[in-house]
Motif scaffolding. Sequence first.
Motif, PDB file in Angstrom:
ATOM      1  N   UNK A  39       0.830  -1.220   0.000  1.00  0.00           N
ATOM      2  CA  UNK A  39       0.000   0.000   0.000  1.00  0.00           C
ATOM      3  C   UNK A  39       0.857   1.259   0.000  1.00  0.00           C
ATOM      4  N   UNK A  40       1.885   1.344   0.848  1.00  0.00           N
ATOM      5  CA  UNK A  40       2.687   2.561   0.917  1.00  0.00           C
ATOM      6  C   UNK A  40       3.413   2.821  -0.406  1.00  0.00           C
ATOM      7  N   UNK A  41       3.808   1.752  -1.094  1.00  0.00           N
ATOM      8  CA  UNK A  41       4.461   1.917  -2.399  1.00  0.00           C
ATOM      9  C   UNK A  41       3.441   2.394  -3.421  1.00  0.00           C
ATOM     10  N   UNK A  42       2.262   1.812  -3.421  1.00  0.00           N
ATOM     11  CA  UNK A  42       1.205   2.223  -4.346  1.00  0.00           C
ATOM     12  C   UNK A  42       0.840   3.693  -4.148  1.00  0.00           C
ATOM     13  N   UNK A  43       0.737   4.113  -2.909  1.00  0.00           N
ATOM     14  CA  UNK A  43       0.416   5.515  -2.621  1.00  0.00           C
ATOM     15  C   UNK A  43       1.517   6.432  -3.151  1.00  0.00           C
ATOM     16  N   UNK A  44       2.749   6.071  -2.911  1.00  0.00           N
ATOM     17  CA  UNK A  44       3.880   6.875  -3.384  1.00  0.00           C
ATOM     18  C   UNK A  44       3.905   6.939  -4.908  1.00  0.00           C
ATOM     19  N   UNK A  45       3.702   5.800  -5.563  1.00  0.00           N
ATOM     20  CA  UNK A  45       3.751   5.765  -7.026  1.00  0.00           C
ATOM     21  C   UNK A  45       2.552   6.465  -7.658  1.00  0.00           C
ATOM     22  N   UNK A  46       1.410   6.480  -6.981  1.00  0.00           N
ATOM     23  CA  UNK A  46       0.216   7.133  -7.510  1.00  0.00           C
ATOM     24  C   UNK A  46       0.203   8.640  -7.282  1.00  0.00           C
ATOM     25  N   UNK A  47       1.055   9.123  -6.385  1.00  0.00           N
ATOM     26  CA  UNK A  47       1.118  10.570  -6.144  1.00  0.00           C
ATOM     27  C   UNK A  47       1.590  11.251  -7.426  1.00  0.00           C
ATOM     28  N   UNK A  48       0.867  12.260  -7.940  1.00  0.00           N
ATOM     29  CA  UNK A  48       1.238  12.906  -9.205  1.00  0.00           C
ATOM     30  C   UNK A  48       2.649  13.488  -9.209  1.00  0.00           C
ATOM     31  N   UNK A  49       3.113  13.941  -8.084  1.00  0.00           N
ATOM     32  CA  UNK A  49       4.454  14.509  -8.014  1.00  0.00           C
ATOM     33  C   UNK A  49       5.548  13.493  -8.273  1.00  0.00           C
ATOM     34  N   UNK A  50       5.277  12.218  -7.992  1.00  0.00           N
ATOM     35  CA  UNK A  50       6.282  11.183  -8.213  1.00  0.00           C
ATOM     36  C   UNK A  50       6.632  11.064  -9.688  1.00  0.00           C
ATOM     37  N   UNK A 109       4.617   5.081 -20.990  1.00  0.00           N
ATOM     38  CA  UNK A 109       3.771   5.396 -19.843  1.00  0.00           C
ATOM     39  C   UNK A 109       3.078   6.751 -19.918  1.00  0.00           C
ATOM     40  N   UNK A 110       3.644   7.707 -20.619  1.00  0.00           N
ATOM     41  CA  UNK A 110       3.056   9.039 -20.659  1.00  0.00           C
ATOM     42  C   UNK A 110       1.603   9.033 -21.140  1.00  0.00           C
ATOM     43  N   UNK A 111       1.286   8.426 -22.290  1.00  0.00           N
ATOM     44  CA  UNK A 111      -0.109   8.451 -22.709  1.00  0.00           C
ATOM     45  C   UNK A 111      -1.036   7.649 -21.766  1.00  0.00           C
ATOM     46  N   UNK A 112      -0.510   6.597 -21.176  1.00  0.00           N
ATOM     47  CA  UNK A 112      -1.317   5.820 -20.241  1.00  0.00           C
ATOM     48  C   UNK A 112      -1.640   6.630 -18.986  1.00  0.00           C
ATOM     49  N   UNK A 113      -0.625   7.340 -18.477  1.00  0.00           N
ATOM     50  CA  UNK A 113      -0.828   8.157 -17.286  1.00  0.00           C
ATOM     51  C   UNK A 113      -1.809   9.284 -17.570  1.00  0.00           C
ATOM     52  N   UNK A 114      -1.631   9.901 -18.727  1.00  0.00           N
ATOM     53  CA  UNK A 114      -2.517  11.024 -19.085  1.00  0.00           C
ATOM     54  C   UNK A 114      -3.935  10.566 -19.311  1.00  0.00           C
ATOM     55  N   UNK A 115      -4.125   9.356 -19.829  1.00  0.00           N
ATOM     56  CA  UNK A 115      -5.472   8.822 -20.054  1.00  0.00           C
ATOM     57  C   UNK A 115      -6.196   8.585 -18.728  1.00  0.00           C
ATOM     58  N   UNK A 116      -5.437   8.254 -17.686  1.00  0.00           N
ATOM     59  CA  UNK A 116      -6.038   8.025 -16.364  1.00  0.00           C
ATOM     60  C   UNK A 116      -6.391   9.317 -15.665  1.00  0.00           C
ATOM     61  N   UNK A 117      -5.717  10.409 -16.041  1.00  0.00           N
ATOM     62  CA  UNK A 117      -5.919  11.693 -15.336  1.00  0.00           C
ATOM     63  C   UNK A 117      -7.246  12.338 -15.702  1.00  0.00           C
TER      64      UNK A 117
END
Length: 140
Positions: free
Chosen positions: A7-18, A132-140
């Motif tokens: 969970x702590x890794x998922x939270x860190x990786x999901x933070x937009x600033x990461x 990953x860029x288009x995948x990340x942007x599609x989720x946003x």
Amino acid sequence: MSLDNPRFVAVLLDWPGTAFLARLALTGPYLLGGIMKLADWPGAVAEQAYFGMQPAALFAAATIAVELVGPVLILADRLAWLGAGMLGMFTLLAAMVANAFWGMDGQDRFMATNAFFEHMGLIGGFVLVAILSPRRRARA
């Protein structure tokens, strides 16, 4: 047993600033290199001449452009595929010119081999940016 991230890794990786900080870590050396070359034009030209790139001024200008534009595209996450491609190709060409371990012996060969394959790792990072860029942007 779950194969998901803790969970702590998922939270860190999901933070937009990461994602931004990771892109900054990957592109920062190029951005800094471009700024330093721009600030020391004679040194940038001399560096190209040292590696046999002629006309040196043209190669210095192209290097500066790639080292500044590529990171900006990646950091802005707009046309990140283009910035990643620019920096990936630049890195491959630079590694082949500056770290041609196949023509060296001894300690020079050892050091150039390490540097060459470190640069291949950077290229892998740029491929991941493009994926990953288009995948990340599609989720946003």
